[in-house]
Write an enzyme that holds these catalytic residues in place. Structure first.
Site, PDB file in Angstrom:
ATOM      1  N   GLU A 140      -0.939   5.306  -6.671  1.00  0.00           N
ATOM      2  CA  GLU A 140      -0.415   3.717  -6.188  1.00  0.00           C
ATOM      3  C   GLU A 140      -1.655   2.765  -6.733  1.00  0.00           C
ATOM      4  OE1 GLU A 140      -0.355   4.415  -2.014  1.00  0.00           O
ATOM      5  OE2 GLU A 140      -2.538   4.680  -1.837  1.00  0.00           O
TER       6      GLU A 140
ATOM      7  N   ASP B 138      -6.570  -3.588   0.494  1.00  0.00           N
ATOM      8  CA  ASP B 138      -5.675  -3.766  -0.499  1.00  0.00           C
ATOM      9  C   ASP B 138      -6.111  -5.003  -1.233  1.00  0.00           C
ATOM     10  OD1 ASP B 138      -4.574  -1.286   0.155  1.00  0.00           O
ATOM     11  OD2 ASP B 138      -3.241  -2.320   1.524  1.00  0.00           O
TER      12      ASP B 138
HETATM   13  O1  FUB Z   1      -2.308  -0.503   2.752  1.00  0.00           O
HETATM   14  C1  FUB Z   1      -0.948   0.452   2.643  1.00  0.00           C
HETATM   15  C2  FUB Z   1      -1.117   0.960   1.386  1.00  0.00           C
HETATM   16  O2  FUB Z   1      -2.235   1.844   1.408  1.00  0.00           O
HETATM   17  C3  FUB Z   1      -1.060   0.389   0.192  1.00  0.00           C
HETATM   18  O3  FUB Z   1       0.176  -0.266  -0.106  1.00  0.00           O
HETATM   19  C4  FUB Z   1      -1.501   1.562  -0.735  1.00  0.00           C
HETATM   20  O4  FUB Z   1      -1.962   1.115  -1.984  1.00  0.00           O
HETATM   21  C5  FUB Z   1      -2.654   1.878   0.144  1.00  0.00           C
HETATM   22  O5  FUB Z   1      -3.898   1.235   0.208  1.00  0.00           O
END
Ligand code: FUB
Length: 345
Positions: free
Chosen positions: A244, A31
């Site tokens: 997301e 991320d």
């Molecule tokens: O790293 C945990 C979660 O996985 C993140 O918050 C999302 O965007 C995905 O990458």
């Protein structure tokens, strides 16, 4: 690529074809939120660990506890890990799951924004402050008021305003906030409470930040992502709808909102004329990487634009053990972004 389709992958061959290699290999990182502060690249990633949690569709296996900041003098130089920047044990309101963070810089102070689950099992977004881009960061005692869900991305506009974009469905809990307050009703399934396939998809949120960058200056607003006909993308449009990993950058006066499509594993973008949108779907930036999740940031460094992203190739496909990478982005003359295939060197 989903975890169930990696059994046949020859990782040595895949790595030969990979367009970029992990920036650090001594820890797992994911991320990556990259910023160019004071002539240097600073990356604010998640710090992946194997906490022994079983894989599920709510992301319980992403049981991260802390953050490290990584810096680079240029995209080709060594990536330096500056050690522990913030630990969940130092955040009064947070219990677990320190997911994708971001950072901002204003008047000599640095702000680390992070989602975490509170003791009530609800994701909120916190902020921690430092005099240094590398931290350590001192957390505020409470989460940001009216914050919810995951994946904060803070964008500084050219007029000096800052906006936070955030949200994530399934494990990110956005679907539980459809009425404006948290819906704790069972079942705790990732797809419960989602709109039907022929209804508009859930939307990410934006809020302008207060001058001190510690709170929202307004109630978060949904941002619309439209198709070529001006209609909202539908919940069943899994290859294009928001899941997301929100990010915002500005290129040639246009606002580019980019995000992950989650279960179809693309990084896509949509373009608008102001920070609140609406944004019209523009296409794919990154094709699926190894590992279930895909998450990115876009950062300009000395006149060139770069995509920071992650994959699970170093861990040979373990979805929650990822590695951050970087590659250049190419814009076409009409402002569209060329799709990157991560394994076609
Ligand atoms: O790293 C945990 C979660 O996985 C993140 O918050 C999302 O965007 C995905 O990458």
């Amino acid at each position: 690529m989903p975890e169930d389709s990696i059994d046949h992958i020859d990782f040595d061959e895949l790595n030969k074809k990979a367009i970029s290699q992990p920036l650090v290999k001594h820890i797992y990182t994911a991320d990556p939120s990259a910023h160019y502060f004071n002539g240097k690249i600073y990356i604010y990633p998640s710090h992946d660990v194997d906490a022994g949690e079983a894989f599920d569709d709510l992301g319980s296996h992403f049981a991260m506890e802390d953050y490290h900041v990584i810096s680079m003098k240029s995209v080709d130089s060594e990536a330096v890990d500056h050690g522990l920047a913030l630990h969940v044990n130092d955040v009064d309101w947070a219990e677990k799951q320190m997911w994708a963070p971001d950072a901002a810089h204003k008047n000599g102070k640095y702000y680390l924004y992070f989602p975490a689950k509170g003791y009530d099992g609800i994701f909120r977004i916190g902020v921690a402050v430092s005099d240094s881009p590398m931290g350590p960061f001192k957390p505020q005692p409470e989460a940001i008021k009216n914050s919810f869900s995951i994946d904060p991305a803070v964008f500084e506009d050219e007029d000096g305003s800052y906006y936070m974009y955030f949200g994530g469905i399934w494990g990110g809990q956005l679907q539980r906030w459809r009425t404006g307050s948290f819906n704790a009703e069972e079942p705790e399934s990732p797809t419960a409470h989602l709109p039907k396939d022929d209804e508009p998809a859930l939307l990410p949120f934006v809020a302008k930040m207060t001058d001190d960058l510690l709170e929202f200056a307004e109630k978060p607003k949904e941002i619309q992502i439209l198709d070529e006909n001006g209609d909202l993308l539908l919940a069943g449009d899994n290859e294009r709808r928001f899941f997301e990993a929100a990010w915002m950058h500005k290129y040639n006066g246009k606002y580019y909102f980019s995000y992950s499509t989650g279960d179809t594993h693309f990084i896509c973008y949509a373009v608008g004329d102001n920070p609140y949108g609406p944004f019209t779907y523009g296409g794919r930036i990154l094709n699926p990487v190894v590992g279930w999740t895909s998450h990115h940031s876009i950062c300009e460094v000395e006149g060139k634009w770069y995509l920071f992203y992650h994959d699970s190739s170093l861990s040979k496909g373990v979805t929650h053990l990822r590695s951050i990478k970087v590659t250049e982005i190419t814009y076409n003359d009409d402002g569209s972004i060329q799709t990157i295939d991560p394994y076609t060197k």
